[in-house]
Design a protein around this motif. Structure first.
Motif, PDB file in Angstrom:
ATOM      1  N   UNK A 474       0.774  -1.220   0.132  1.00  0.00           N
ATOM      2  CA  UNK A 474       0.034  -0.059   0.099  1.00  0.00           C
ATOM      3  C   UNK A 474       0.919   1.391   0.017  1.00  0.00           C
ATOM      4  N   UNK A 475       2.203   1.030   0.628  1.00  0.00           N
ATOM      5  CA  UNK A 475       3.155   2.358   0.394  1.00  0.00           C
ATOM      6  C   UNK A 475       3.504   2.762  -1.115  1.00  0.00           C
ATOM      7  N   UNK A 488       4.328  31.272  -2.615  1.00  0.00           N
ATOM      8  CA  UNK A 488       3.069  30.888  -1.823  1.00  0.00           C
ATOM      9  C   UNK A 488       2.189  30.117  -2.953  1.00  0.00           C
ATOM     10  N   UNK A 489       1.217  29.440  -2.530  1.00  0.00           N
ATOM     11  CA  UNK A 489       0.387  28.882  -3.669  1.00  0.00           C
ATOM     12  C   UNK A 489       0.737  27.272  -3.361  1.00  0.00           C
ATOM     13  N   UNK A 490      -0.265  26.617  -4.043  1.00  0.00           N
ATOM     14  CA  UNK A 490      -0.202  25.063  -4.202  1.00  0.00           C
ATOM     15  C   UNK A 490       0.886  24.508  -5.123  1.00  0.00           C
ATOM     16  N   UNK A 491       1.369  23.370  -4.546  1.00  0.00           N
ATOM     17  CA  UNK A 491       2.597  22.781  -5.241  1.00  0.00           C
ATOM     18  C   UNK A 491       2.318  21.414  -5.715  1.00  0.00           C
ATOM     19  N   UNK A 492       2.700  20.881  -7.024  1.00  0.00           N
ATOM     20  CA  UNK A 492       2.298  19.491  -7.267  1.00  0.00           C
ATOM     21  C   UNK A 492       3.655  18.567  -7.126  1.00  0.00           C
ATOM     22  N   UNK A 493       3.459  17.518  -6.705  1.00  0.00           N
ATOM     23  CA  UNK A 493       4.661  16.672  -6.499  1.00  0.00           C
ATOM     24  C   UNK A 493       4.056  15.167  -7.114  1.00  0.00           C
ATOM     25  N   UNK A 494       5.084  14.436  -7.921  1.00  0.00           N
ATOM     26  CA  UNK A 494       4.731  13.334  -8.726  1.00  0.00           C
ATOM     27  C   UNK A 494       5.361  12.069  -7.991  1.00  0.00           C
ATOM     28  N   UNK A 495       4.249  10.936  -7.819  1.00  0.00           N
ATOM     29  CA  UNK A 495       4.763  10.089  -7.106  1.00  0.00           C
ATOM     30  C   UNK A 495       4.515   8.737  -8.167  1.00  0.00           C
ATOM     31  N   UNK A 496       5.265   7.657  -8.359  1.00  0.00           N
ATOM     32  CA  UNK A 496       5.137   6.603  -9.226  1.00  0.00           C
ATOM     33  C   UNK A 496       4.242   5.471  -8.482  1.00  0.00           C
ATOM     34  N   UNK A 497       3.410   4.835  -9.129  1.00  0.00           N
ATOM     35  CA  UNK A 497       2.260   3.979  -8.613  1.00  0.00           C
ATOM     36  C   UNK A 497       2.468   2.530  -8.821  1.00  0.00           C
ATOM     37  N   UNK A 498       3.254   2.575 -10.139  1.00  0.00           N
ATOM     38  CA  UNK A 498       3.180   1.296 -10.933  1.00  0.00           C
ATOM     39  C   UNK A 498       3.432   0.071 -10.015  1.00  0.00           C
ATOM     40  N   UNK A 499       4.306   0.128  -9.361  1.00  0.00           N
ATOM     41  CA  UNK A 499       4.789  -1.095  -8.611  1.00  0.00           C
ATOM     42  C   UNK A 499       3.864  -1.470  -7.445  1.00  0.00           C
ATOM     43  N   UNK A 500       3.161  -0.351  -6.603  1.00  0.00           N
ATOM     44  CA  UNK A 500       2.350  -0.548  -5.722  1.00  0.00           C
ATOM     45  C   UNK A 500       1.093  -1.024  -6.222  1.00  0.00           C
ATOM     46  N   UNK A 501       0.743  -0.595  -7.459  1.00  0.00           N
ATOM     47  CA  UNK A 501      -0.745  -1.126  -7.973  1.00  0.00           C
ATOM     48  C   UNK A 501      -0.459  -2.537  -8.579  1.00  0.00           C
ATOM     49  N   UNK A 502       0.602  -3.066  -9.099  1.00  0.00           N
ATOM     50  CA  UNK A 502       0.735  -4.256  -9.601  1.00  0.00           C
ATOM     51  C   UNK A 502       0.871  -5.251  -8.408  1.00  0.00           C
ATOM     52  N   UNK A 503       1.383  -4.733  -7.320  1.00  0.00           N
ATOM     53  CA  UNK A 503       1.293  -5.686  -6.124  1.00  0.00           C
ATOM     54  C   UNK A 503       0.218  -5.828  -5.695  1.00  0.00           C
ATOM     55  N   UNK A 504      -0.645  -4.756  -5.579  1.00  0.00           N
ATOM     56  CA  UNK A 504      -1.874  -4.943  -4.900  1.00  0.00           C
ATOM     57  C   UNK A 504      -3.277  -5.685  -5.692  1.00  0.00           C
ATOM     58  N   UNK A 505      -2.748  -5.512  -6.994  1.00  0.00           N
ATOM     59  CA  UNK A 505      -3.612  -6.274  -8.324  1.00  0.00           C
ATOM     60  C   UNK A 505      -3.459  -7.793  -7.996  1.00  0.00           C
ATOM     61  N   UNK A 506      -2.092  -7.990  -7.771  1.00  0.00           N
ATOM     62  CA  UNK A 506      -1.747  -9.379  -7.832  1.00  0.00           C
ATOM     63  C   UNK A 506      -2.309 -10.144  -6.451  1.00  0.00           C
ATOM     64  N   UNK A 507      -2.803  -9.086  -5.475  1.00  0.00           N
ATOM     65  CA  UNK A 507      -3.353  -9.694  -4.245  1.00  0.00           C
ATOM     66  C   UNK A 507      -4.585  -9.476  -4.025  1.00  0.00           C
ATOM     67  N   UNK A 508      -5.349  -8.816  -5.042  1.00  0.00           N
ATOM     68  CA  UNK A 508      -6.824  -8.745  -5.383  1.00  0.00           C
ATOM     69  C   UNK A 508      -7.317  -7.639  -4.305  1.00  0.00           C
TER      70      UNK A 508
END
Length: 546
Positions: A474-475, A488-508
């Motif tokens: 999940x991390x 000042x003002x909002x800032x956007x950060x990019x985080x890769x999700x592919x590894x986490x998503x594939x691990x979660x998908x494998x475990x349904x």
């Protein structure tokens, strides 16, 4: 309602402008094209025999610059203050500015070291997720007695020379500094005082404790680096309209578009992950909320800065060669390429100590006259063995969370956003054999003091869970601010999700077949200091499939 866009639908004009950048880069003389001919200078891995030999020359140059008077533009601290004055973070000039800064300083080190072949070694922190032992020796360590150990001594020696330098600035330079909200020399010097480390805190990591923490190990991992290098675009816009409702300003390998390089707007994976977290773990944030040199905008005071950014530049070179192999654009796309190229860089100093008052971003879009190359390091596997002859997909699909009020970020509960992803796209992206990639662009309203806070990102967190380990599927990773900035003002950060998503998908654990929305959660975590409250808010989450 989820807002989604597909970048295959670029306007004709925007697409042609983008590919025009690629044609221009390819049409440059052979000397200027990446990996076309053997370069004059070689940047070696810092732990190789050749890299260690370069460090011996580097120490000679450092010693010479530390001994120069504060009025000399080749004084060691005067070079670091160029970074404090003008360095861009969180926008699409981050990479070219650092290439120019590094390139000119490398020429200076070559001259002052007496080594005509000198080039900065690179620190491949993917292979070595710790400070190499050699950086605790002599003047490679900012805690060494040759460095100034207190702000009081620094102020005594440098305030007047820097005030005289300020008075000599051109109108164009003064205008640039105003964009950073330096309206006077006193404004600038007040900021310098706020970021100079207290005695004994020049660097956080020590010879006995040189390793990275779990968040930083994730940020420099091969998985993260390959995700960053897989991005298909540097940055840009998906059409030419000035109407915010009709355009999508997107973050790519080179972070995101901004009006000028004094703005912090958005960070791609390579900046938000290895760049920021390595700076912060090396410099450190201490209990009194002070920071070591590497954790703020006097970071070039620490000699390891240049090995860190040599690796960042190496990865840009890898990404560029990957783009060329697949026939993809190497420069920003859309109608603002000319604006990007014309952005003024006015504070660099050449190897003779002369100011370079007419610099522009386009001067550093390729390595050019700096004429260096890199020995292979982490990430090279992204480049195909043969140039691609088939048609490469340029598709980048974007899905935004529903527009809701910003939610407060605090240390005791998760702040979440749900994103509805089309079943077909989502299932294809997380299949075990999928070649596409998924990232989250997370926009927050930052706290007043960003020091000492790491924002952990979770995917479909278990309901009611109080503790989730860094090894949990999940991390996804963490993002942190580098340095304190006058914005000042909002800032956007990019985080890769592919590894986490594939691990979660494998475990349904994704609920794809139930057509459940993807839940992205953000929870702040203090980094060794006491913070009772955090005035920050989660504004939005965008999922990008590329």
């Amino acid at each position: 309602m989820t807002d989604n866009k597909d970048f295959t639908k670029f306007s004709r004009r925007g697409f042609l402008v983008g590919t025009g950048g690629l044609v221009l880069a390819s049409a440059l003389p052979t000397k200027f094209a990446s990996a076309q001919t053997a370069p004059t200078y070689t940047r070696y891995n810092v732990s190789s025999d050749e890299g260690l030999a370069m460090l011996d020359s580097y120490k000679i140059a450092i010693t010479e610059m530390l001994n120069r008077p504060p009025c000399d533009p080749h004084n060691w601290y005067r070079n670091a203050l160029v970074h404090t004055l003008d360095c861009p973070h969180g926008n699409w000039w981050f990479l070219p500015w650092h290439r120019g800064y590094m390139g000119w300083f490398e020429k200076t080190c070559r001259k002052l070291s007496g080594n005509p072949n000198f080039a900065f070694p690179y620190w491949d922190w993917t292979e070595e997720p710790y400070v190499p032992d050699v950086f605790f020796d002599g003047v490679l360590d900012p805690c060494h007695d040759a460095f100034i150990q207190s702000y009081e001594v620094f102020m005594r020696d440098f305030r007047n020379p820097m005030s005289q330098f300020w008075d000599s600035l051109s109108p164009a330079q003064v205008e640039q500094l105003g964009l950073y909200k330096y309206d006077s020399f006193d404004d600038f010097w007040e900021y310098v005082e706020s970021i100079f480390p207290p005695p004994g805190k020049a660097r956080n990591l020590t010879r006995g404790n040189s390793g990275f923490d779990e968040e930083t190990q994730t940020a420099v991992s091969e998985d993260t680096i390959l995700e960053a290098l897989s991005d298909k675009y540097f940055a840009g816009f998906n059409n030419t309209s000035d109407d915010d409702e009709l355009k999508y300003k997107f973050v790519g390998f080179g972070s995101g578009p901004a009006d000028h390089h004094g703005m912090m707007v958005s960070q791609g994976i390579i900046e938000a992950q290895p760049h920021n977290l390595v700076h912060n773990i090396v410099g450190g944030i201490f209990e009194d909320k002070t920071a070591g040199f590497m954790a703020d905008n006097l970071s070039p005071t620490d000699p390891i800065f240049f090995m860190h950014h040599s690796n960042m530049d190496r990865l840009w070179d890898v990404w560029t060669r990957k783009q060329e192999s697949f026939g993809l654009p190497t420069l920003p796309i859309g109608s603002r390429l000319d604006k990007w190229r014309e952005e003024p860089f006015l504070f660099f100093i050449d190897d003779n100590g002369n100011p370079l008052l007419n610099g522009k971003a386009q001067d550093y879009e390729v390595i050019g006259d700096f004429d260096y190359g890199y020995t292979p390091g982490s990430g090279e596997s992204i480049i195909p063995k043969r140039k691609s002859k088939g048609k490469v997909s340029r598709s980048v699909k974007v899905f935004r969370s529903a527009v809701t009020a910003a939610s407060a970020l605090n240390f005791t509960q998760l702040s979440t956003r749900n994103i509805n992803l089309p079943y077909t796209d989502f299932r294809a992206a997380v299949a075990e054999a999928a070649t596409s990639h998924v990232a989250a662009e997370i926009t927050i309203q930052p706290p007043a003091n960003v020091r000492g806070v790491s924002f952990n990102v979770l995917v479909n967190p278990p309901k009611g869970a109080r503790n989730i380990g860094f090894d949990s599927p999940h991390f996804a990773g963490a993002f942190q601010f580098f340095g304190t900035h006058r914005h000042s003002g909002p800032i956007t950060f990019t985080i890769p999700l592919t590894k986490a998503l594939k691990a979660l998908a494998k475990n349904n654990k994704l609920g794809i077949d139930m057509c459940e929305p993807l839940e992205i959660a953000v929870v702040p975590n203090t980094k060794g200091i006491t913070i009772n409250s955090l005035e920050a808010a989660l504004e939005s989450v965008t999922i990008k499939i590329f």
